[in-house]
Design a protein around this motif. Structure first.
Motif, mmCIF file in Angstrom:
data_model
loop_
_atom_site.group_PDB
_atom_site.id
_atom_site.type_symbol
_atom_site.label_atom_id
_atom_site.label_comp_id
_atom_site.label_asym_id
_atom_site.label_seq_id
_atom_site.Cartn_x
_atom_site.Cartn_y
_atom_site.Cartn_z
ATOM 1 N N ILE A 32 0.747 -1.549 0.088
ATOM 2 C CA ILE A 32 -0.019 0.283 -0.105
ATOM 3 C C ILE A 32 0.659 1.374 -0.153
ATOM 4 O O ILE A 32 0.473 2.227 -0.793
ATOM 5 C CB ILE A 32 -1.019 0.049 1.407
ATOM 6 N N ALA A 33 1.674 1.177 0.840
ATOM 7 C CA ALA A 33 2.656 2.600 0.833
ATOM 8 C C ALA A 33 4.027 2.874 -0.306
ATOM 9 O O ALA A 33 3.358 3.829 -0.513
ATOM 10 C CB ALA A 33 4.038 2.146 2.282
ATOM 11 N N ASP A 34 4.281 1.572 -1.205
ATOM 12 C CA ASP A 34 4.295 1.577 -2.354
ATOM 13 C C ASP A 34 3.082 2.533 -3.352
ATOM 14 O O ASP A 34 3.973 3.192 -4.156
ATOM 15 C CB ASP A 34 4.790 0.290 -3.442
ATOM 16 N N ARG A 35 2.060 2.774 -3.618
ATOM 17 C CA ARG A 35 1.098 3.324 -4.214
ATOM 18 C C ARG A 35 1.433 4.964 -3.672
ATOM 19 O O ARG A 35 0.878 5.459 -4.458
ATOM 20 C CB ARG A 35 0.343 2.607 -4.198
ATOM 21 N N TYR A 36 2.368 5.287 -2.642
ATOM 22 C CA TYR A 36 1.967 6.722 -2.523
ATOM 23 C C TYR A 36 2.599 7.126 -2.421
ATOM 24 O O TYR A 36 3.997 7.517 -1.631
ATOM 25 C CB TYR A 36 0.909 6.693 -0.732
ATOM 26 N N LYS A 37 3.531 7.086 -4.093
ATOM 27 C CA LYS A 37 5.767 7.387 -3.584
ATOM 28 C C LYS A 37 5.615 9.102 -3.003
ATOM 29 O O LYS A 37 6.676 9.362 -2.658
ATOM 30 C CB LYS A 37 5.626 7.951 -5.065
ATOM 31 N N LYS A 38 4.734 9.707 -2.948
ATOM 32 C CA LYS A 38 4.439 11.445 -2.840
ATOM 33 C C LYS A 38 4.458 11.405 -1.318
ATOM 34 O O LYS A 38 4.801 12.793 -0.411
ATOM 35 C CB LYS A 38 3.657 12.779 -3.500
ATOM 36 N N SER A 39 4.239 10.415 -0.265
ATOM 37 C CA SER A 39 3.658 11.097 1.162
ATOM 38 C C SER A 39 5.019 10.930 1.187
ATOM 39 O O SER A 39 6.193 9.229 2.085
ATOM 40 C CB SER A 39 2.272 10.340 0.812
ATOM 41 N N HIS A 40 4.408 12.202 2.416
ATOM 42 C CA HIS A 40 6.575 12.230 3.489
ATOM 43 C C HIS A 40 5.565 10.391 4.267
ATOM 44 O O HIS A 40 6.196 9.939 4.453
ATOM 45 C CB HIS A 40 6.694 13.190 4.089
ATOM 46 N N LEU A 41 4.611 10.735 5.394
ATOM 47 C CA LEU A 41 4.060 9.488 5.396
ATOM 48 C C LEU A 41 4.295 8.447 5.667
ATOM 49 O O LEU A 41 5.160 7.581 6.377
ATOM 50 C CB LEU A 41 2.972 9.453 6.253
ATOM 51 N N ALA A 42 4.174 7.672 3.920
ATOM 52 C CA ALA A 42 4.092 6.383 4.005
ATOM 53 C C ALA A 42 5.677 5.962 3.856
ATOM 54 O O ALA A 42 6.334 4.932 4.009
ATOM 55 C CB ALA A 42 3.287 6.412 2.450
ATOM 56 N N LYS A 43 6.720 7.201 3.365
ATOM 57 C CA LYS A 43 8.261 6.497 3.577
ATOM 58 C C LYS A 43 8.351 6.016 4.768
ATOM 59 O O LYS A 43 9.701 5.201 4.739
ATOM 60 C CB LYS A 43 9.103 7.982 2.591
ATOM 61 N N VAL A 44 8.382 6.780 6.230
ATOM 62 C CA VAL A 44 9.146 6.754 6.937
ATOM 63 C C VAL A 44 7.965 5.618 7.438
ATOM 64 O O VAL A 44 8.377 4.693 7.978
ATOM 65 C CB VAL A 44 8.535 7.537 8.020
ATOM 66 N N VAL A 45 6.956 4.840 7.031
ATOM 67 C CA VAL A 45 6.259 4.005 7.427
ATOM 68 C C VAL A 45 6.912 2.635 7.062
ATOM 69 O O VAL A 45 6.972 1.671 7.614
ATOM 70 C CB VAL A 45 4.319 3.720 7.250
ATOM 71 N N VAL A 46 6.945 2.692 5.769
ATOM 72 C CA VAL A 46 7.609 1.587 5.265
ATOM 73 C C VAL A 46 8.750 1.490 5.535
ATOM 74 O O VAL A 46 9.315 0.106 5.405
ATOM 75 C CB VAL A 46 7.988 1.772 3.139
ATOM 76 N N ALA A 47 9.643 2.738 6.116
ATOM 77 C CA ALA A 47 11.213 2.762 6.514
ATOM 78 C C ALA A 47 11.447 1.935 7.588
ATOM 79 O O ALA A 47 11.620 0.723 7.849
ATOM 80 C CB ALA A 47 12.123 3.659 6.464
ATOM 81 N N GLY A 48 10.048 1.824 8.162
ATOM 82 C CA GLY A 48 10.033 0.923 9.485
ATOM 83 C C GLY A 48 9.438 -0.359 9.142
ATOM 84 O O GLY A 48 9.934 -1.579 10.762
ATOM 85 N N LEU A 49 8.311 -0.256 8.528
ATOM 86 C CA LEU A 49 7.805 -2.256 8.439
ATOM 87 C C LEU A 49 8.515 -2.331 7.900
ATOM 88 O O LEU A 49 9.150 -3.562 8.223
ATOM 89 C CB LEU A 49 6.834 -1.333 7.124
#
Length: 106
Positions: A32-49
């Motif tokens: 799901i995070a990969d679909r939101y490339k511009k989202s700063h929140l997605a970038k941090v969440v995916v790094a943590g996951l």
């Protein structure tokens, strides 16, 4: 424009990923995070996951693992912060000098 796109995608990302995280579906949350490339929140969440998944089965000492995760998240946050800050100084310069620009069409 970068701020607007990041904010919009982050607002869309949060509810989209919440269900996957509640159900413990980490792989789905990363997709799901990969679909939101511009989202700063997605970038941090995916790094943590990704870090969590990498060390989930690790035999490291829990305290050390916790420090490593914290450092990784701080690094991801710093990268996203730098991306969002890019161009702000130019905008500040334009904004501060704009009042001194005199219209020459008098």
């Amino acid at each position: 424009m970068a701020f607007s796109a990041a904010r919009k995608q982050s607002r869309q990302f949060a509810p989209a990923v919440a269900g996957a995280l509640r159900e413990g579906k980490l792989d789905e949350a990363v997709k799901i995070a990969d679909r939101y490339k511009k989202s700063h929140l997605a970038k941090v969440v995916v790094a943590g996951l990704q870090e969590f998944q990498a060390h989930q089965m690790s035999s490291e000492i829990p305290a050390r693992r916790s420090r490593l995760r914290s450092a990784l998240l701080e690094r991801a946050e710093a990268i996203v912060h730098a991306e969002l800050k890019r161009g702000v100084s130019t905008l500040a310069t334009i904004g501060s000098t704009a009042p001194f620009v005199v219209c020459s069409e008098r």
